[in-house]
Write an enzyme that holds these catalytic residues in place. Structure first.
Site, PDB file in Angstrom:
ATOM      1  N   HIS A 200      -3.573   5.821   3.770  1.00 36.59           N
ATOM      2  CA  HIS A 200      -4.288   4.615   3.347  1.00 36.59           C
ATOM      3  C   HIS A 200      -3.593   3.338   3.839  1.00 36.59           C
ATOM      4  O   HIS A 200      -4.239   2.419   4.349  1.00 36.59           O
ATOM      5  CB  HIS A 200      -4.365   4.638   1.818  1.00 36.59           C
ATOM      6  CG  HIS A 200      -5.286   3.654   1.193  1.00 36.59           C
ATOM      7  ND1 HIS A 200      -4.871   2.393   0.818  1.00 36.59           N
ATOM      8  CD2 HIS A 200      -6.601   3.744   0.850  1.00 36.59           C
ATOM      9  CE1 HIS A 200      -5.898   1.748   0.261  1.00 36.59           C
ATOM     10  NE2 HIS A 200      -6.956   2.547   0.268  1.00 36.59           N
TER      11      HIS A 200
ATOM     12  N   ASN B 104     -14.200   0.094  -6.298  1.00 35.14           N
ATOM     13  CA  ASN B 104     -15.267   1.000  -5.846  1.00 35.14           C
ATOM     14  C   ASN B 104     -15.978   1.656  -7.022  1.00 35.14           C
ATOM     15  O   ASN B 104     -16.486   2.756  -6.906  1.00 35.14           O
ATOM     16  CB  ASN B 104     -14.674   2.107  -4.961  1.00 35.14           C
ATOM     17  CG  ASN B 104     -13.939   1.552  -3.753  1.00 35.14           C
ATOM     18  OD1 ASN B 104     -14.273   0.483  -3.267  1.00 35.14           O
ATOM     19  ND2 ASN B 104     -12.940   2.272  -3.281  1.00 35.14           N
TER      20      ASN B 104
ATOM     21  N   ASP C 289       0.854  -1.198   0.000  1.00 36.50           N
ATOM     22  CA  ASP C 289       0.000   0.000   0.000  1.00 36.50           C
ATOM     23  C   ASP C 289       0.886   1.243   0.000  1.00 36.50           C
ATOM     24  O   ASP C 289       1.938   1.249  -0.644  1.00 36.50           O
ATOM     25  CB  ASP C 289      -0.928  -0.065   1.237  1.00 36.50           C
ATOM     26  CG  ASP C 289      -2.253   0.618   0.983  1.00 36.50           C
ATOM     27  OD1 ASP C 289      -2.262   1.857   0.920  1.00 36.50           O
ATOM     28  OD2 ASP C 289      -3.268  -0.081   0.835  1.00 36.50           O
TER      29      ASP C 289
ATOM     30  N   SER D 224     -11.281  -1.079  -0.197  1.00 40.49           N
ATOM     31  CA  SER D 224      -9.932  -1.039   0.392  1.00 40.49           C
ATOM     32  C   SER D 224      -9.963  -1.382   1.878  1.00 40.49           C
ATOM     33  O   SER D 224      -8.976  -1.887   2.416  1.00 40.49           O
ATOM     34  CB  SER D 224      -9.326   0.363   0.249  1.00 40.49           C
ATOM     35  OG  SER D 224      -8.844   0.581  -1.037  1.00 40.49           O
TER      36      SER D 224
END
Lengths: 77, 434
Positions: B214, B309, B182, B383
């Site tokens: 994130h 998404n 990430d 996520s």
């Protein structure tokens, strides 16, 4: 120049270094040889791509994709 | 197809007392148990036939009819004609000798009937059930069986940890290596003091420190502590070894080269689980991730990725699973809300091989760690569902020793089925081992 990933076929996983040498000789600038997963990354002039695709031990040649997350203040990530 | 017949079966689908034969099924501790000796010593059964006597042609019941017991050696079981006293003696022997796991009555099984009257009864009952649910205002969309789900964060645990039953699991992920690829990790976060963290950057010119947030959020969900310094527990595998690979830069962007390097690094470090909360809205399967996913599985690393998404379900757009989650060898994770309904942004299965959603996890209003000084943040997305699934996979890896495709099968097998379509939630909500 395009950035690419070269997926090495199953039969050549153990000689991935040799495959990388062949790719270099065909004009690829090799950046990484990932021997656990059998992938070579780097770049080359776009018109040389067919030479790589026909090289021994190459399963596929793919242009690298980019990934982009939403900004940190976005509610959906 | 056969199923256990219920007495007075009218196809109503309700549980009833099962019809039994009067014989018993004895389940031995293992296939290497000397079944004949146990049956003889514990219950005085000496006339024992064994499937081994029939080699590979199967036990012929006409030849074993007169036997007191028929042993199915490769299953470690026997069908036994015994009286209640002998059955009790065998049951008792499970304690004294440890060679018998259980003794249960043999059930009568029947071919499922398909007559039109049974079908009509089933249809009638189904309509009656639906009507009752609608009349009572019950939620038919949740997966918790009879009562509607409505989880919320408590003082002790986030809703996601409650829904996945991580809070009641005896597993901690201890000794299991979990990679999160990430935006890196905030090494100064007080909740991770003393934890075993290995951080590496695959982003040129940037350290592994998280300059976005994130990555720290996803690591928190997958591996955050059991007892944070303040606030509720938000992490699943709280004793896992953390491998933080920075494959997305501080601006949130990355490319195949960095992501594949991160996968290679995680595989070489024997990470049982690799969590990747990233994706591109590309429907075609991208060959490097087919190879990387398959080879990672073969070496014992399971990759879990975000379905994406790109749906706007309120507007009638169902979206699609993008790359790399659409690799046939990478788990695609959908996002659920507190009612265990699909989040409106969560992508639907794509038609290509590998494009299916595999499992679902909590992915709406998820509270987890964030780089200091903010410390915590609540955000939504597939996520956020992904590290829930990754953490749960780590718990199963610890509980079973399973790796690779076997670990994949375990989390799918153990998932809680939902009423939502499988194209949206796959096998359902990931659940922790109890």
């Amino acid at each position: 120049m395009i950035h690419i990933t070269v997926t090495v076929d199953q039969e050549h996983l153990r000689v991935i270094g040799d495959v990388a040498s062949v790719l270099r000789a065909k004009g690829m600038h090799v950046e990484q040889v990932l021997d656990n997963i059998g992938i070579i990354t780097g770049s080359l002039p776009e018109d040389r791509r067919p030479d790589l695709e026909s090289a021994e031990g190459v399963e596929s040649v793919d242009e690298q994709r980019n990934f982009q997350l939403a900004p940190p203040d976005s509610g959906v990530q | 197809m056969i199923e256990a017949a219920s007495s007075g079966s009218g196809g109503s689908g309700t549980a009833a007392e099962a019809e039994t034969t009067g014989r018993y099924i004895v389940i031995f501790a293992g296939t290497d148990t000397d079944a004949s000796a146990v049956l003889s010593s514990a219950a005085g059964l000496s006339n024992v036939a064994s499937s081994r006597d029939f080699r590979n042609r199967g036990a012929d019941l006409s030849e074993t009819r007169d036997a007191d017991a028929t042993v199915f050696a490769s299953l470690g079981m026997a069908v036994v004609s015994a009286n209640a006293e002998q059955a009790a003696a065998l049951q008792a022997s499970s304690g004294s000798q440890g060679k018998v796991i259980s003794v249960v009555p043999e059930l009568v099984h029947r071919v499922l009937t398909d007559s039109s009257s049974v079908y009509a009864h089933g249809y009638r009952d189904g309509v009656a059930d639906l009507t009752a649910r609608l009349d009572s205002g019950a939620d038919t969309g949740n997966g918790s069986g009879d009562r509607p789900a409505n989880f919320e964060d408590s003082a002790t645990a986030t809703w996601g940890l409650q829904a996945t039953r991580a809070t009641s699991s005896p597993q901690s992920g201890k000794g299991i290596k979990v990679a999160v690829l990430d935006t890196g990790f905030d090494a100064s976060h007080p909740d991770f003091a003393g934890r075993n963290v290995t951080a590496e950057s695959f982003t040129p010119g940037e350290s592994a420190q998280d300059g976005h947030g994130h990555g720290t959020h996803c690591i928190g969900t997958a591996c955050g502590p059991r007892s944070p310094s303040t606030g509720p527990r938000y992490g699943v595998a709280y004793e896992a070894d953390i491998f933080a690979g920075k494959v997305l830069g501080n601006a949130g962007s990355g490319n195949d080269g960095g992501i594949l390097a991160g996968i290679d690094w995680a595989v070489s470090n024997d990470c049982a689980v690799i969590s990747m909360s990233l994706g591109a809205d590309v429907a075609q399967v991208h060959p490097p991730y087919t190879a990387a996913g398959r080879r990672a599985l073969q070496q014992g690393s399971l990759i879990v990725a975000a379905a994406g998404n790109n749906a706007e379900r309120d507007a009638g757009n169902f979206g699609f699973v993008g790359t790399p989650a659409n690799s046939p060898f990478i788990i695609a994770t959908a996002a659920l809300n507190q009612q265990l309904k699909l989040a409106g942004f969560s992508a639907r299965s794509a038609p290509a091989r590998g494009g299916q959603v595999d499992v679902a996890g909590p992915g709406f209003e998820v509270y987890s760690s964030w780089p200091m000084p903010e410390r915590y943040k609540t955000i939504s997305g597939t996520s956020m569902a992904t590290p829930h699934a990754a953490g749960i996979a780590a718990l199963w890896a610890g509980a079973t020793g399973h790796r690779g495709l076997e670990l994949w099968a375990t989390i799918v097998q153990e998932a809680q089925r939902l009423h939502a379509p499988s194209v949206d939630v796959g096998a359902g909500l990931v659940l922790a081992p109890q």
